[in-house]
Design an enzyme around this catalytic site. Structure first.
Site, PDB file in Angstrom:
ATOM      1  N   CYS A   2     -15.377   7.636  25.101  1.00 37.02           N
ATOM      2  CA  CYS A   2     -15.285   8.523  23.950  1.00 37.02           C
ATOM      3  C   CYS A   2     -14.246   9.577  24.280  1.00 37.02           C
ATOM      4  O   CYS A   2     -14.478  10.434  25.128  1.00 37.02           O
ATOM      5  CB  CYS A   2     -16.626   9.166  23.635  1.00 37.02           C
ATOM      6  SG  CYS A   2     -16.569  10.297  22.223  1.00 37.02           S
ATOM      7  N   GLU A 114     -11.700   5.090  18.166  1.00 35.93           N
ATOM      8  CA  GLU A 114     -11.325   4.264  19.305  1.00 35.93           C
ATOM      9  C   GLU A 114     -10.085   3.468  18.927  1.00 35.93           C
ATOM     10  O   GLU A 114      -9.922   3.066  17.772  1.00 35.93           O
ATOM     11  CB  GLU A 114     -12.472   3.328  19.699  1.00 35.93           C
ATOM     12  CG  GLU A 114     -12.299   2.677  21.054  1.00 35.93           C
ATOM     13  CD  GLU A 114     -12.118   3.697  22.177  1.00 35.93           C
ATOM     14  OE1 GLU A 114     -10.949   3.975  22.532  1.00 35.93           O
ATOM     15  OE2 GLU A 114     -13.123   4.217  22.681  1.00 35.93           O
TER      16      GLU A 114
END
Length: 271
Positions: A2, A114
């Site tokens: 993350c 992402e």
């Protein structure tokens, strides 16, 4: 992993979702659709109030800096690198193990970004070519629109160069716990693109479902064997992912338009 996420919910809304008893309106953060390491973020935690008569923990909404600085660190410079802690080893790594048993939190988000790493890009790296196609960012969020409750850790660090009464004498920092990305089908998948989270990236933030919130935040739980089951991945199929503009790749860009769903990957990007 993350490395970027969105957090736009108002503190009043978070207080209702997480049954928060204490938060300071003057500490409210502006909505942030491009949260990057070293920024201040919201964290939900159970902890006794400072200078309170009762030692009982109180559920609070606090502002922490993303990028954990261990209490024993000589300087805070390494915090920007410690934004993620792996669920598989968090209980044994020196930087995280004390926080894992005593200082756990929830980092609320709308979802996370992402960037796809595709076969074409890897081949370019092997060939040593300098010009590489742009990566396509995806936004991953609960399919039902609920809050994305990321498992986190927090830590206190004392800046010994400052006097005790200095407002910057204490740093409170945090890290997101990550786990292996789901290989099962997404709850809602894009028409053209990845069919699972693992198709996007091999890691993902560990999302805590509401039935685990109280146990995760409970500071009375300190036994590693009691805590590790809480690190189990959530049920598959709860998430959706969709392509968003490559504008999010620049941390200076911010705004709700970053979450706008594209019909497909941008031209020149990879899936």
């Amino acid at each position: 992993m993350c490395g970027r996420y969105a957090s736009s919910r108002r503190p009043e809304d978070l207080a209702g979702i997480f049954e928060i008893d204490k938060w300071e309106p003057e500490e409210a953060l502006a909505p942030d659709w491009n949260v990057a390491p070293t920024k201040e973020v919201y964290a939900v935690l159970d902890r006794p109030l400072k200078d309170a008569d009762s030692p009982e923990p109180v559920r609070q909404l606090r502002r922490l800096k993303w990028g954990l600085v261990p209490s024993w660190a000589k300087t805070p410079e390494g915090g920007a690198r410690m934004i993620n802690a792996r669920a598989e080893t968090v209980h044994e790594k020196p930087s995280y193990r004390r926080a894992f048993t005593a200082r756990r939190c929830i980092l609320p988000a709308d979802g996370y970004y992402e960037w796809v790493t595709g076969d074409t890009e890897r081949q370019l790296e092997v060939e040593g070519k300098k010009k590489r196609p742009r990566k396509q960012p995806y936004f991953v969020t609960p399919a039902d629109g609920s809050v994305f409750a990321m498992a986190g850790l927090y830590e206190f660090w004392r800046d010994r160069t400052l006097p005790d009464d200095h407002p910057g004498a204490w740093w409170v920092t945090c890290s997101v716990i990550t786990t292996e990305a789901e290989t099962g089908p997404l709850g809602v998948a894009p028409a053209d693109g990845p069919r699972s989270l693992a198709d996007i990236h091999p890691r993902m933030p560990l999302m805590l479902t509401p039935d685990r919130w109280d146990a995760w935040l409970d500071p009375a739980r300190t036994a590693v064997d009691d805590l590790r089951p809480l690190l189990a991945p959530p049920p598959e199929g709860l998430m959706r992912a969709y392509p968003v503009s490559t504008a999010v790749s620049n941390v200076r860009n911010n705004g709700a338009d970053l979450l706008k769903e594209l019909d497909g990957p941008e031209e020149g990007t990879l899936f």
